[in-house]
Design a protein around this motif. Sequence first.
Motif, PDB file in Angstrom:
ATOM      1  N   UNK A  59     -10.041  -3.346 -12.475  1.00 35.41           N
ATOM      2  CA  UNK A  59     -10.309  -2.111 -13.191  1.00 35.41           C
ATOM      3  C   UNK A  59      -9.725  -0.967 -12.350  1.00 35.41           C
ATOM      4  N   UNK A  60      -9.363   0.095 -13.024  1.00 37.18           N
ATOM      5  CA  UNK A  60      -8.900   1.266 -12.292  1.00 37.18           C
ATOM      6  C   UNK A  60      -9.103   2.499 -13.147  1.00 37.18           C
ATOM      7  N   UNK A  61      -9.193   3.621 -12.480  1.00 39.74           N
ATOM      8  CA  UNK A  61      -9.327   4.909 -13.138  1.00 39.74           C
ATOM      9  C   UNK A  61      -7.946   5.544 -13.135  1.00 39.74           C
ATOM     10  N   UNK A  62      -7.365   5.694 -14.303  1.00 41.09           N
ATOM     11  CA  UNK A  62      -6.001   6.191 -14.397  1.00 41.09           C
ATOM     12  C   UNK A  62      -5.853   7.606 -13.830  1.00 41.09           C
ATOM     13  N   UNK A  63      -6.933   8.376 -13.821  1.00 45.27           N
ATOM     14  CA  UNK A  63      -6.836   9.727 -13.273  1.00 45.27           C
ATOM     15  C   UNK A  63      -6.738   9.721 -11.750  1.00 45.27           C
ATOM     16  N   UNK A  64      -7.122   8.609 -11.112  1.00 47.41           N
ATOM     17  CA  UNK A  64      -7.066   8.516  -9.659  1.00 47.41           C
ATOM     18  C   UNK A  64      -5.796   7.834  -9.144  1.00 47.41           C
ATOM     19  N   UNK A  65      -4.959   7.354 -10.053  1.00 49.53           N
ATOM     20  CA  UNK A  65      -3.710   6.698  -9.658  1.00 49.53           C
ATOM     21  C   UNK A  65      -2.731   7.769  -9.184  1.00 49.53           C
ATOM     22  N   UNK A  66      -2.038   7.473  -8.100  1.00 44.45           N
ATOM     23  CA  UNK A  66      -1.057   8.390  -7.525  1.00 44.45           C
ATOM     24  C   UNK A  66      -0.018   8.773  -8.590  1.00 44.45           C
ATOM     25  N   UNK A  98      -3.624  -0.237  -6.980  1.00 46.89           N
ATOM     26  CA  UNK A  98      -3.424  -1.683  -7.110  1.00 46.89           C
ATOM     27  C   UNK A  98      -3.671  -2.128  -8.541  1.00 46.89           C
ATOM     28  N   UNK A  99      -4.734  -1.629  -9.142  1.00 43.79           N
ATOM     29  CA  UNK A  99      -5.031  -1.976 -10.532  1.00 43.79           C
ATOM     30  C   UNK A  99      -3.923  -1.529 -11.467  1.00 43.79           C
ATOM     31  N   UNK A 100      -3.417  -0.333 -11.234  1.00 44.64           N
ATOM     32  CA  UNK A 100      -2.319   0.192 -12.051  1.00 44.64           C
ATOM     33  C   UNK A 100      -1.080  -0.692 -11.914  1.00 44.64           C
ATOM     34  N   UNK A 101      -0.728  -1.054 -10.684  1.00 45.47           N
ATOM     35  CA  UNK A 101       0.461  -1.890 -10.471  1.00 45.47           C
ATOM     36  C   UNK A 101       0.275  -3.284 -11.049  1.00 45.47           C
ATOM     37  N   UNK A 102      -0.950  -3.791 -11.025  1.00 46.00           N
ATOM     38  CA  UNK A 102      -1.206  -5.099 -11.652  1.00 46.00           C
ATOM     39  C   UNK A 102      -0.993  -5.010 -13.159  1.00 46.00           C
ATOM     40  N   UNK A 103      -1.445  -3.929 -13.749  1.00 46.19           N
ATOM     41  CA  UNK A 103      -1.229  -3.747 -15.188  1.00 46.19           C
ATOM     42  C   UNK A 103       0.259  -3.585 -15.481  1.00 46.19           C
ATOM     43  N   UNK A 104       0.962  -2.854 -14.630  1.00 43.84           N
ATOM     44  CA  UNK A 104       2.402  -2.694 -14.775  1.00 43.84           C
ATOM     45  C   UNK A 104       3.099  -4.061 -14.744  1.00 43.84           C
ATOM     46  N   UNK A 105       2.747  -4.892 -13.765  1.00 44.40           N
ATOM     47  CA  UNK A 105       3.351  -6.221 -13.649  1.00 44.40           C
ATOM     48  C   UNK A 105       3.014  -7.076 -14.869  1.00 44.40           C
ATOM     49  N   UNK A 106       1.792  -6.988 -15.349  1.00 44.09           N
ATOM     50  CA  UNK A 106       1.374  -7.742 -16.524  1.00 44.09           C
ATOM     51  C   UNK A 106       2.198  -7.331 -17.740  1.00 44.09           C
ATOM     52  N   UNK A 107       2.379  -6.037 -17.940  1.00 46.30           N
ATOM     53  CA  UNK A 107       3.173  -5.551 -19.072  1.00 46.30           C
ATOM     54  C   UNK A 107       4.626  -6.011 -18.986  1.00 46.30           C
ATOM     55  N   UNK A 108       5.224  -5.919 -17.798  1.00 48.89           N
ATOM     56  CA  UNK A 108       6.622  -6.346 -17.664  1.00 48.89           C
ATOM     57  C   UNK A 108       6.753  -7.855 -17.900  1.00 48.89           C
TER      58      UNK A 108
END
Length: 154
Positions: A114-121, A82-92
């Motif tokens: 916050x998210x740990x990038x190593x744990x992102x799918x 979820x954190x990764x996708x939120x950052x993705x949406x923010x960047x776009x």
Amino acid sequence: MNAIASRASEAALAALVRSDVPRARDELSAVPKRVEFAEAGWKVALVNALTELAAGKRKSGINALTKVFQRLDDTGLSADDKGYLRLFALYRAIEHSKDGRAPGALRDHAENFRFDTTLVDPLLKAMFPLKRVEKKPPDIPPPPFPAGMGSSEA
């Protein structure tokens, strides 16, 4: 139904990578009308937002990104995803804004996740990369070494 929606959104995303917006829209039209947001609907909504942005519909695309951003907690994704996708949406959103800033609805929450990038799918990272990957020109051979350099004799 969710499998169909997932495959259609992935095919639409592949069309967007090739800058084929009409094909992406066509792929998204195959998505069933009733798809659970928590299962595959988030992916369909996100790809739809990206399609709007690619078509030049900045305002509707950013609004759609914001809706996906706000509803990610309704999904069964991990907190890191979820954190990764939120950052993705923010960047776009930043890329497509007029002033280079994300809308307030996204900015207000930017510091709250916050998210740990190593744990992102890894599949999620591959489908929705944070950085835009530009096509590289064909490899150009390096210039030759100047006379006397690069030889193995010492």
